[in-house]
Enzyme design. Structure first.
Site, PDB file in Angstrom:
ATOM      1  N   SER A 103      16.041  -5.911 -65.709  1.00 16.05           N
ATOM      2  CA  SER A 103      16.706  -6.568 -66.838  1.00 16.05           C
ATOM      3  C   SER A 103      16.053  -6.098 -68.129  1.00 16.05           C
ATOM      4  CB  SER A 103      16.510  -8.085 -66.695  1.00 16.05           C
ATOM      5  OG  SER A 103      16.943  -8.758 -67.848  1.00 16.05           O
ATOM      6  N   TYR A 150      10.920 -15.612 -65.552  1.00 15.22           N
ATOM      7  CA  TYR A 150      11.966 -14.608 -65.289  1.00 15.22           C
ATOM      8  C   TYR A 150      11.514 -13.253 -65.840  1.00 15.22           C
ATOM      9  CZ  TYR A 150      16.554 -12.351 -65.137  1.00 15.22           C
ATOM     10  OH  TYR A 150      17.584 -11.484 -64.880  1.00 15.22           O
TER      11      TYR A 150
HETATM   12  P1  NDP Z   1      24.762 -13.937 -59.743  1.00 16.09           P
HETATM   13  O1  NDP Z   1      24.185 -15.310 -59.721  1.00 16.09           O
HETATM   14  O2  NDP Z   1      26.208 -13.795 -60.015  1.00 16.09           O
HETATM   15  O3  NDP Z   1      24.416 -13.166 -58.406  1.00 16.09           O
HETATM   16  C1  NDP Z   1      23.159 -13.290 -57.796  1.00 16.09           C
HETATM   17  C2  NDP Z   1      23.272 -12.851 -56.347  1.00 16.09           C
HETATM   18  O4  NDP Z   1      21.965 -12.972 -55.753  1.00 16.09           O
HETATM   19  C3  NDP Z   1      24.226 -13.704 -55.549  1.00 16.09           C
HETATM   20  O5  NDP Z   1      25.011 -12.869 -54.732  1.00 16.09           O
HETATM   21  C4  NDP Z   1      23.312 -14.571 -54.695  1.00 16.09           C
HETATM   22  O6  NDP Z   1      23.922 -14.790 -53.424  1.00 16.09           O
HETATM   23  C5  NDP Z   1      22.111 -13.657 -54.529  1.00 16.09           C
HETATM   24  N1  NDP Z   1      20.899 -14.389 -54.187  1.00 16.09           N
HETATM   25  C6  NDP Z   1      20.242 -15.307 -54.917  1.00 16.09           C
HETATM   26  N2  NDP Z   1      19.185 -15.771 -54.230  1.00 16.09           N
HETATM   27  C7  NDP Z   1      19.189 -15.126 -53.034  1.00 16.09           C
HETATM   28  C8  NDP Z   1      18.364 -15.171 -51.889  1.00 16.09           C
HETATM   29  N3  NDP Z   1      17.304 -15.995 -51.803  1.00 16.09           N
HETATM   30  N4  NDP Z   1      18.657 -14.366 -50.845  1.00 16.09           N
HETATM   31  C9  NDP Z   1      19.730 -13.545 -50.900  1.00 16.09           C
HETATM   32  N5  NDP Z   1      20.546 -13.451 -51.953  1.00 16.09           N
HETATM   33  C10 NDP Z   1      20.276 -14.249 -53.013  1.00 16.09           C
HETATM   34  O7  NDP Z   1      23.897 -13.158 -60.835  1.00 16.09           O
HETATM   35  P2  NDP Z   1      23.894 -11.650 -61.368  1.00 16.09           P
HETATM   36  O8  NDP Z   1      24.957 -10.849 -60.772  1.00 16.09           O
HETATM   37  O9  NDP Z   1      23.789 -11.750 -62.838  1.00 16.09           O
HETATM   38  O10 NDP Z   1      22.467 -11.171 -60.823  1.00 16.09           O
HETATM   39  C11 NDP Z   1      22.252  -9.959 -60.128  1.00 16.09           C
HETATM   40  C12 NDP Z   1      20.966  -9.326 -60.633  1.00 16.09           C
HETATM   41  O11 NDP Z   1      21.140  -8.911 -61.996  1.00 16.09           O
HETATM   42  C13 NDP Z   1      19.756 -10.261 -60.642  1.00 16.09           C
HETATM   43  O12 NDP Z   1      18.624  -9.556 -60.173  1.00 16.09           O
HETATM   44  C14 NDP Z   1      19.595 -10.612 -62.114  1.00 16.09           C
HETATM   45  O13 NDP Z   1      18.266 -10.965 -62.435  1.00 16.09           O
HETATM   46  C15 NDP Z   1      20.019  -9.314 -62.758  1.00 16.09           C
HETATM   47  N6  NDP Z   1      20.408  -9.403 -64.160  1.00 16.09           N
HETATM   48  C16 NDP Z   1      21.439 -10.200 -64.571  1.00 16.09           C
HETATM   49  C17 NDP Z   1      21.772 -10.267 -65.912  1.00 16.09           C
HETATM   50  C18 NDP Z   1      22.868 -11.148 -66.420  1.00 16.09           C
HETATM   51  O14 NDP Z   1      22.947 -11.375 -67.650  1.00 16.09           O
HETATM   52  N7  NDP Z   1      23.749 -11.657 -65.568  1.00 16.09           N
HETATM   53  C19 NDP Z   1      21.080  -9.454 -66.919  1.00 16.09           C
HETATM   54  C20 NDP Z   1      20.022  -8.635 -66.373  1.00 16.09           C
HETATM   55  C21 NDP Z   1      19.718  -8.614 -65.059  1.00 16.09           C
HETATM   56  P3  NDP Z   1      23.801 -16.126 -52.537  1.00 16.09           P
HETATM   57  O15 NDP Z   1      23.664 -17.284 -53.484  1.00 16.09           O
HETATM   58  O16 NDP Z   1      25.068 -16.134 -51.758  1.00 16.09           O
HETATM   59  O17 NDP Z   1      22.601 -15.880 -51.690  1.00 16.09           O
END
Ligand code: NDP
Length: 251
Positions: free
Chosen positions: A145, A158
């Site tokens: 990020s 974070y």
């Molecule tokens: P979402 O919340 O839409 O997606 C997060 C995903 O991570 C979900 O599919 C969730 O699936 C999964 N997840 C969370 N915890 C677990 C776990 N313990 N085991 C397995 N899967 C897990 O968020 P984003 O798409 O935004 O996030 C994706 C990545 O992008 C992250 O690493 C985030 O830090 C990064 N990011 C996001 C930004 C933003 O502004 N959105 C900016 C910069 C980076 P489930 O709950 O089904 O397990």
């Protein structure tokens, strides 16, 4: 139009946001996919959506909590057997966010961020890196990020978790470079996803950042395209980091 590409790609956190958009794009390009997340119902919904190019021959879903390395290992074993292919690309995307001043944060919330965002990434690396080094091929893509490059008030843990992703990735990249394995960091700015849905303060923080951005924030597909671009670079090119953010994001 879908074509077949005989490479196995693993995506963690494929049930929503950036991971889901990446799964859709890679399926469209014909890759064999292992999609991991805890919400298996969401993965099932996704791969059965007739708008996309998923089918039995190119997709395996597996319920997985990335904090449990055996969940990832089992999924990878099932996929390598199903497709008779090694993992060519592992995308460590699963992540969670939390926002509040550090002095007010509960340790439980802090530990949860560390467990998913750092230990989850280490678990993914643990499952595939050794084999990639032995085969002298493979790409590991870690989703960090902008918060992994600069600190932001209210996002201490974070930011700390994403700084760790940068440090771990760059060290791994250097260690495996001579084995022809690529390590890529993708560092997005504010992106449409479900990440703010689980934390009210984070939601407020992101809504605040969005105010006044007339061109809008990144779409998950924008990030997915940068991931595909990095992966599809020729084998002698390692895009060590791609930083992308909304044009009007000042942070
Ligand atoms: P979402 O919340 O839409 O997606 C997060 C995903 O991570 C979900 O599919 C969730 O699936 C999964 N997840 C969370 N915890 C677990 C776990 N313990 N085991 C397995 N899967 C897990 O968020 P984003 O798409 O935004 O996030 C994706 C990545 O992008 C992250 O690493 C985030 O830090 C990064 N990011 C996001 C930004 C933003 O502004 N959105 C900016 C910069 C980076 P489930 O709950 O089904 O397990």
């Amino acid at each position: 139009m879908s074509t077949t590409t005989n490479k196995l790609v693993v995506i963690t956190g494929a049930s929503s946001g950036i991971g889901e958009a990446t799964a859709v794009l890679f399926a469209q390009k014909g890759y064999k996919l292992l999609l991991l997340a805890r919400r298996k119902d969401r993965l099932e919904e996704l791969v059965n959506d007739s708008r996309y190019s998923f089918n039995q021959d190119n997709t395996l879903i597996h319920q997985c909590d990335v904090t449990n390395v055996e969940d990832i290992r089992t999924g990878v074993e099932l996929a390598t057997k199903k497709f008779n292919l090694p993992v060519d690309c592992f995308i460590n995307n699963a992540g969670i966010g939390h926002s509040s001043p550090l002095s007010e944060q509960s340790l439980d919330k802090q530990y949860a961020v560390i467990d998913v965002n750092i230990k989850g990434v280490l678990n993914g690396i643990n499952v595939v890196a050794k084999d990639m080094v032995q085969r002298q091929a493979g790409t590991i893509i870690n989703i960090s990020s902008i918060a992994g490059r600069k600190t932001m008030d209210g996002a201490s843990v974070y930011c700390g978790s994403k700084f760790a992703v940068h440090a771990i990735s760059e060290t791994l990249r250097s260690e495996v470079a001579s084995s022809k394995v690529r390590v890529v960091v993708i560092s997005p700015g504010v992106t449409e996803s479900e990440i703010t849905g689980h934390d009210e303060k984070l939601h407020e923080m992101v809504e605040g950042m969005k105010k006044g951005l007339t061109l809008g924030i990144l779409k998950a597909q924008d990030v997915a395209e940068s991931i595909l671009y990095a992966y599809q670079a020729p084998p002698h090119v390692c895009l060590r980091e791609i930083v992308l953010a909304p044009t009007e994001q000042s942070l």
